[in-house]
Design an enzyme around this catalytic site. Structure first.
Site, PDB file in Angstrom:
ATOM      1  CD  GLU A 278      -3.020  -1.011   0.149  1.00 41.98           C
ATOM      2  OE1 GLU A 278      -3.026   0.009  -0.575  1.00 41.98           O
ATOM      3  OE2 GLU A 278      -3.843  -1.939   0.027  1.00 41.98           O
ATOM      4  NE  ARG A 282      -3.755   2.776  -0.684  1.00 41.87           N
ATOM      5  CZ  ARG A 282      -4.987   2.708  -0.215  1.00 41.87           C
ATOM      6  NH1 ARG A 282      -5.605   3.797   0.174  1.00 41.87           N
ATOM      7  NH2 ARG A 282      -5.625   1.551  -0.122  1.00 41.87           N
ATOM      8  CG  ASP A 411      -6.378  -7.425  -7.640  1.00 45.43           C
ATOM      9  OD1 ASP A 411      -5.394  -7.758  -6.954  1.00 45.43           O
ATOM     10  OD2 ASP A 411      -7.106  -6.452  -7.345  1.00 45.43           O
ATOM     11  CD  GLU A 546     -10.879  -1.497  -8.516  1.00 42.37           C
ATOM     12  OE1 GLU A 546      -9.861  -1.358  -7.820  1.00 42.37           O
ATOM     13  OE2 GLU A 546     -12.026  -1.168  -8.106  1.00 42.37           O
TER      14      GLU A 546
END
Length: 647
Positions: A278, A282, A411, A546
């Site tokens: 993360e 980010r 994913d 998404e």
């Protein structure tokens, strides 16, 4: 001797009519009823009284409603813009006064009636259409649109604890133009959407930013309902995630105040555990992207700082990194409950660390993440290129094998296979081979069609059994497939992208709020009446990006305006059901209940970092605004440059 009296014996004597004592007056009947009332048990009397009181209250409550409904029937042909009295439904709690106009009571009652009784709309039977197989529609959508056009852009939805309002600025009325009905405005926007829709995204960002600035400045995440903040890493996560969005949207004032905070307040010298994945996508990704867009070395210096502090995560026996790093102490560790890391997390940090090496000319960053990809490439346990969800940091082997998904925990592995290949100038054939094999594995093992309308979807494989479960996260795939086709991969990838794009759109429009749940299950049985089911625990919407991300890619490569229209619908629904009047947007718990979507009181940083950014890029007709031939987006929507190919 007289016999004893018999218990329960009642003596009744009748008086003849001729006596004149017979009384049929109301007073006698009242006395008779009172005697019967006294003979009832206490429980019976209580129930009767409760019923009467309840009926009385309902009658009082319904009287103005009935009056207004009759008034609405008589005034139904009149223009809604006249000076009629507006009577909004009183919300349970009003943390902020709502200053804009509200729809009249009959209109709100009509909306409530529709939303309560209408289930997910049924798709029309699909007809084969030349050149466009994805123009299916919802059977009752046309009828609903007639009823909803005049209320789509106005009013508010009130919840317990919040007032969610729709800013009429999103209707994008041109300066100096007389305000028409929302229906007329919608027609105008559909003809020339770009300027108005771009402005609407800017206004949405400013509204979200206002909440963050007022109640969470310098903290990680805004809690808009309680007007407070949530701390994850304590590093101003939302602010950093939104830097390049502000630059792309042209919000100079907001950007400059955020830059000042980065220059004077941001420090990574903190005794705090951060998640490697993360913080990489980010914070490191956001700083690198902002450096490339602005040329300001402030952001590169901060990127170097956080990048070096994340490196202890790679000090494991297998070189598969730990999930958590203490950026102040320089230590790293796995989660307390396991020694595993998720496959998506360890294989979705490569774009950022490779770019950091290129900019700093320090090879250790790229070497660390390239070793992970080489290791995963050789591992056993894949099924036709599909990877399990977990990998052990001690022995470097896949764990919890048997479940294969393109949703959570796997994913972005597939996304980064393609994007690393593009970033490096399309030279690394190993990455390309793994990507192409994985897409074939998806087609073979995970691709199915729903019943009754044949929506193409990506399910999961669980220990050899197919599950028709699809995360909203999987909606990254249409965009990724389209990006691959744009870069010379098989044309059928684009065909599949269009089919999946329609499915992701249907995940929105078949919900009563028009917003997608986190997870759906597709019906595959013959005789099913609807394609999509949603379990109670999966009905939340986290403001995820998404679907609008994939809409952006599809529009860039096809120029089909319907993708812009779909994105505009989604933005309107965000404004209607998640916008908090005091500032910010909130995730919600129930996309199936438009009357009470149940706010979660949290605005994820990716709403500013990704969702609004992709909407802005979707609505722009400038192909050079972050050209996809010059930039590749990381999985947090931070654009990084494609490396120039060697001569």
């Amino acid at each position: 001797m007289h016999p004893g009296s018999r218990q329960g014996y009642v003596s009744i004597s009748f008086v003849g009519q001729g006596s004149g004592n017979y009384n049929n007056s109301k007073q006698w009947r009242r006395q008779s009823c009172w005697r019967k009332w006294k003979q009832l048990s206490r429980l019976q009397r209580s129930l009767i009284l409760f019923t009467l009181v309840l009926l009385f209250i309902c009658g009082i409550a319904s009287y103005p409603t009935v009056t207004e409904q009759f008034r609405g029937l008589t005034d139904g042909e009149q223009d809604t813009d006249t000076n009629s009295v507006l009577r909004p439904i009183t919300p349970h709690v009003l943390p902020e006064p709502v200053k804009q106009g509200h729809p009249s009571l009959p209109e709100q009652l009509s909306q409530r009636k529709l939303s309560n009784k209408r289930g997910p709309p049924v798709l029309q039977n699909r007809l084969q259409r030349n050149g466009n197989t994805s123009d299916t529609a919802v059977e009752d959508k046309a009828a609903d649109n007639k009823k909803k056009k005049n209320r789509e852009e106005e009013g508010f939805v009130s919840w317990r604890g919040a007032v969610i309002d729709t800013d009429k600025a999103t209707e994008s009325i041109k300066d100096g133009e007389k305000e028409d009905s929302p229906a007329k405005q919608e027609v105008k926007l559909s003809k020339e959407p770009e300027a108005g829709w771009l402005k609407a995204v800017q206004e949405a960002f400013r509204h979200a930013w206002k909440g963050y600035k007022d109640f969470a400045w310098g903290h990680d995440e805004l809690r808009p309902i309680s007007k407070s903040y949530n701390e994850w890493f304590g590093l101003g996560l939302t602010l950093i995630d939104a830097l390049d969005t502000m630059w792309i949207l042209g919000l100079k004032e907001e950007f400059e105040e955020a830059k000042a905070w980065v220059a004077t307040e941001l420090t990574f010298n903190k005794n705090v555990d951060v998640n490697l994945f993360e913080s990489t996508i980010r914070i490191l990704g956001g700083l690198l992207s902002t450096y490339h867009l602005t040329g300001d070395t402030l952001f590169l210096d901060r990127a170097k700082d956080i990048g070096s502090r994340l490196m202890p995560a790679f000090n494991t026996p297998s070189r598969i990194p730990y999930s958590d790093v203490n950026i102040g102490k320089g230590t790293a560790h796995p989660p307390r409950w396991t020694s595993d890391s998720t496959v998506a997390e360890v294989t979705s940090i490569q774009l950022e660390f490779k770019e950091l090496s290129r900019l700093t000319q320090e090879p250790q960053y790229e070497a660390a993440v390239a070793e992970i990809m080489n290791h995963v490439h050789k591992l056993d346990g894949k099924v036709d290129g599909l990877v399990p969800m977990f990998i052990n940091t001690n022995n470097g082997q896949f764990t919890h094998q048997g479940i294969y998904t393109l949703g959570a925990r796997a994913d972005s592995y597939y996304e980064y296979l393609l994007k690393q290949w593009i970033q490096g100038g399309k030279k690394d054939n190993q990455l390309l081979e793994d990507y192409l094999q994985a897409i074939e594995g998806v087609k073979k093992n995970l691709l199915q069609k729903s019943s009754p309308n044949g929506l193409t979807f990506v399910g999961e494989l669980s220990h050899g059994q197919f599950s028709p479960k699809m995360d909203h996260l999987v909606c990254f795939l249409p965009g990724t497939l389209a990006l691959g086709a744009h870069n010379g991969l098989p044309a059928d990838h684009m065909d599949l992208a269009k089919q999946l794009m329609e499915t992701c759109y249907q995940m929105y429009v078949q919900m009563e709020t028009g917003l997608s749940p986190e997870i759906v299950h597709f019906n595959m049985h013959q005789g099913s009446t609807r394609d999509i089911d949603v379990k109670l625990a999966d009905r939340h919407n986290l403001l995820r990006p998404e679907t609008v991300e994939s809409l952006f890619y599809l529009y860039r490569f096809t120029k089909d305006r319907k993708y812009q229209d779909w994105g505009w619908e989604i933005l309107q629904k965000f404004n209607k059901y998640t916008k908090v009047s005091s500032g910010g947007y909130t995730s919600i718990n129930n996309v199936r209940d438009p009357d009470y979507p149940s706010p979660r009181d949290k605005m994820e940083s990716f709403f500013l970092g990704e969702t609004l950014k992709y909407l802005y890029l979707l609505f722009s007709d400038d192909p050079n605004l972050i050209s996809l031939d010059q930039y590749v987006f990381n999985t947090e929507a931070h654009p990084l440059p494609i490396w120039p190919s060697a001569a």
